[in-house]
Design a protein around this motif. Sequence first.
Motif, PDB file in Angstrom:
ATOM      1  N   MET A   1     -73.784 -12.429  41.491  1.00 47.51           N
ATOM      2  CA  MET A   1     -74.070 -13.805  41.099  1.00 47.51           C
ATOM      3  C   MET A   1     -74.934 -14.454  42.179  1.00 47.51           C
ATOM      4  N   GLY A   2     -76.057 -15.011  41.793  1.00 44.80           N
ATOM      5  CA  GLY A   2     -76.983 -15.633  42.731  1.00 44.80           C
ATOM      6  C   GLY A   2     -76.569 -17.040  43.106  1.00 44.80           C
ATOM      7  N   PRO A   3     -77.375 -17.670  43.950  1.00 42.11           N
ATOM      8  CA  PRO A   3     -77.056 -19.038  44.364  1.00 42.11           C
ATOM      9  C   PRO A   3     -77.130 -20.012  43.193  1.00 42.11           C
ATOM     10  N   ARG A   4     -76.253 -20.971  43.222  1.00 37.54           N
ATOM     11  CA  ARG A   4     -76.265 -22.039  42.221  1.00 37.54           C
ATOM     12  C   ARG A   4     -76.871 -23.271  42.867  1.00 37.54           C
ATOM     13  N   THR A   5     -77.255 -24.226  42.054  1.00 32.28           N
ATOM     14  CA  THR A   5     -77.945 -25.398  42.586  1.00 32.28           C
ATOM     15  C   THR A   5     -77.114 -26.663  42.417  1.00 32.28           C
ATOM     16  N   ILE A   6     -77.031 -27.410  43.500  1.00 31.90           N
ATOM     17  CA  ILE A   6     -76.412 -28.733  43.519  1.00 31.90           C
ATOM     18  C   ILE A   6     -77.586 -29.713  43.578  1.00 31.90           C
ATOM     19  N   MET A   7     -77.787 -30.465  42.515  1.00 34.73           N
ATOM     20  CA  MET A   7     -78.927 -31.383  42.431  1.00 34.73           C
ATOM     21  C   MET A   7     -78.560 -32.735  43.025  1.00 34.73           C
ATOM     22  N   VAL A   8     -79.465 -33.293  43.806  1.00 31.98           N
ATOM     23  CA  VAL A   8     -79.301 -34.626  44.389  1.00 31.98           C
ATOM     24  C   VAL A   8     -80.523 -35.431  43.979  1.00 31.98           C
ATOM     25  N   ARG A   9     -80.304 -36.400  43.079  1.00 30.03           N
ATOM     26  CA  ARG A   9     -81.387 -37.234  42.559  1.00 30.03           C
ATOM     27  C   ARG A   9     -81.194 -38.678  43.026  1.00 30.03           C
ATOM     28  N   LYS A  10     -82.283 -39.349  43.277  1.00 30.79           N
ATOM     29  CA  LYS A  10     -82.234 -40.769  43.625  1.00 30.79           C
ATOM     30  C   LYS A  10     -81.600 -41.538  42.468  1.00 30.79           C
ATOM     31  N   ALA A  11     -80.687 -42.425  42.794  1.00 27.44           N
ATOM     32  CA  ALA A  11     -80.070 -43.267  41.769  1.00 27.44           C
ATOM     33  C   ALA A  11     -81.051 -44.364  41.362  1.00 27.44           C
ATOM     34  N   GLY A  45     -84.224 -41.541  59.672  1.00 29.43           N
ATOM     35  CA  GLY A  45     -83.235 -42.088  58.745  1.00 29.43           C
ATOM     36  C   GLY A  45     -83.441 -41.676  57.302  1.00 29.43           C
ATOM     37  N   ALA A  46     -84.283 -40.672  57.064  1.00 31.04           N
ATOM     38  CA  ALA A  46     -84.573 -40.236  55.697  1.00 31.04           C
ATOM     39  C   ALA A  46     -83.909 -38.890  55.394  1.00 31.04           C
ATOM     40  N   THR A  47     -83.589 -38.698  54.133  1.00 26.80           N
ATOM     41  CA  THR A  47     -83.045 -37.431  53.648  1.00 26.80           C
ATOM     42  C   THR A  47     -84.218 -36.553  53.220  1.00 26.80           C
ATOM     43  N   PRO A  48     -84.274 -35.308  53.691  1.00 30.20           N
ATOM     44  CA  PRO A  48     -85.413 -34.464  53.320  1.00 30.20           C
ATOM     45  C   PRO A  48     -85.413 -34.082  51.841  1.00 30.20           C
ATOM     46  N   ILE A  49     -86.580 -34.187  51.218  1.00 34.28           N
ATOM     47  CA  ILE A  49     -86.765 -33.681  49.858  1.00 34.28           C
ATOM     48  C   ILE A  49     -87.004 -32.183  50.020  1.00 34.28           C
ATOM     49  N   ALA A  50     -85.996 -31.410  49.651  1.00 36.43           N
ATOM     50  CA  ALA A  50     -86.038 -29.973  49.921  1.00 36.43           C
ATOM     51  C   ALA A  50     -84.905 -29.270  49.197  1.00 36.43           C
ATOM     52  N   ALA A  51     -84.981 -27.943  49.177  1.00 30.43           N
ATOM     53  CA  ALA A  51     -83.870 -27.101  48.729  1.00 30.43           C
ATOM     54  C   ALA A  51     -83.269 -26.479  49.986  1.00 30.43           C
ATOM     55  N   MET A  52     -82.030 -26.820  50.279  1.00 26.51           N
ATOM     56  CA  MET A  52     -81.364 -26.384  51.502  1.00 26.51           C
ATOM     57  C   MET A  52     -80.125 -25.573  51.151  1.00 26.51           C
ATOM     58  N   LYS A  53     -79.994 -24.407  51.749  1.00 34.94           N
ATOM     59  CA  LYS A  53     -78.808 -23.582  51.501  1.00 34.94           C
ATOM     60  C   LYS A  53     -77.594 -24.179  52.191  1.00 34.94           C
ATOM     61  N   ILE A 161     -66.256 -29.225  46.434  1.00 37.10           N
ATOM     62  CA  ILE A 161     -66.142 -28.130  47.398  1.00 37.10           C
ATOM     63  C   ILE A 161     -65.346 -26.941  46.858  1.00 37.10           C
ATOM     64  N   ARG A 162     -64.496 -27.198  45.885  1.00 31.46           N
ATOM     65  CA  ARG A 162     -63.722 -26.108  45.278  1.00 31.46           C
ATOM     66  C   ARG A 162     -64.629 -25.055  44.661  1.00 31.46           C
ATOM     67  N   HIS A 163     -65.858 -25.449  44.307  1.00 28.12           N
ATOM     68  CA  HIS A 163     -66.784 -24.558  43.622  1.00 28.12           C
ATOM     69  C   HIS A 163     -67.962 -24.118  44.495  1.00 28.12           C
ATOM     70  N   MET A 164     -68.078 -24.675  45.692  1.00 33.58           N
ATOM     71  CA  MET A 164     -69.234 -24.395  46.548  1.00 33.58           C
ATOM     72  C   MET A 164     -69.067 -23.080  47.299  1.00 33.58           C
ATOM     73  N   ARG A 165     -70.186 -22.342  47.398  1.00 34.43           N
ATOM     74  CA  ARG A 165     -70.190 -21.079  48.130  1.00 34.43           C
ATOM     75  C   ARG A 165     -71.353 -21.068  49.114  1.00 34.43           C
ATOM     76  N   LYS A 166     -71.202 -20.250  50.122  1.00 36.47           N
ATOM     77  CA  LYS A 166     -72.301 -20.037  51.066  1.00 36.47           C
ATOM     78  C   LYS A 166     -73.525 -19.555  50.278  1.00 36.47           C
ATOM     79  N   GLY A 167     -74.677 -20.160  50.576  1.00 39.86           N
ATOM     80  CA  GLY A 167     -75.917 -19.772  49.906  1.00 39.86           C
ATOM     81  C   GLY A 167     -76.276 -20.624  48.707  1.00 39.86           C
ATOM     82  N   ASP A 168     -75.314 -21.407  48.174  1.00 37.33           N
ATOM     83  CA  ASP A 168     -75.660 -22.331  47.096  1.00 37.33           C
ATOM     84  C   ASP A 168     -76.734 -23.285  47.613  1.00 37.33           C
ATOM     85  N   LEU A 169     -77.620 -23.718  46.726  1.00 35.17           N
ATOM     86  CA  LEU A 169     -78.710 -24.603  47.125  1.00 35.17           C
ATOM     87  C   LEU A 169     -78.374 -26.066  46.861  1.00 35.17           C
ATOM     88  N   VAL A 170     -78.633 -26.891  47.838  1.00 38.89           N
ATOM     89  CA  VAL A 170     -78.566 -28.345  47.657  1.00 38.89           C
ATOM     90  C   VAL A 170     -80.015 -28.775  47.557  1.00 38.89           C
TER      91      VAL A 170
END
Length: 173
Positions: A1-11, A45-53, A161-170
Motif C-alpha cells: 500500500m502506497g502513501p495516502r494523502t492528507i489534504m490541507v486547503r485554505k478555508a 510565519g507562512a505554511t509551505p505550499i507543498a507535499a510533505m511526508k 492520527i489513528r490512521h496516519m502512517r510514516k510516508g503519508d503525504l500532507v
Amino acid sequence: MGPRTIMVRKAPGHGNRAIVQFGQLTVPAAIGRSGRTVIKREGDGATPIAAMKLLYGFTRGDRIRFLETPLPMKRTAENMLWCDQPDDANYNRPVKAPFNPSHEEMMRSDGLYDICLVLDWNVSSRCRNRGSAIFFHLIRPCFEPTAGCIAVSLPDMKRLIRHMRKGDLVRVI
C-alpha cells in the motif's frame, strides 16, 4: 500500500485557517499567520505550499496516554529541543539541552506539542533559511494562527492520527 494523502486547503474567507481532509475525515485547522507560500523562508510565519511526508511524531506521555497510531512516536523529554538557527550545523534537527543557538522547546507548557508530528519540510534535504520546525500539532484556542505549521484540536488529532502512517503525504494547496 502506497502513501495516502492528507489534504490541507485554505478555508474560505480566512487567510490563516484551513480544512484538513483525510479519507472521510474533514476537520478545521489553523495554518501560518502569514497564510501559505510557495517560497518558504525562516521566520516568515507562512505554511509551505507543498507535499510533505509524515516522518514521525512526539507525544507528551505525562499528558497524552494510550495514543493509537501506526506512526512512529517518541516520548517527549524535558531536554528535547528543535534547532531553528539557520547558520548552525543542527539547523532543522532535534537537539538536546543545553543548547545555545535559537531553538524550539519540544516540551511546551501551552500544550501545542503534546502531540507533534514532524513533516519532511527541509528535513531530509536541508537548505539554510528555507524554514524549520514545520509540524502538524495541536491548536491554540480560537484557531489562533501558527508560525507556519498546521494545527488541529486534540479530539480531531486523535481521530486523524489513528490512521496516519510514516510516508503519508500532507499536501498543502
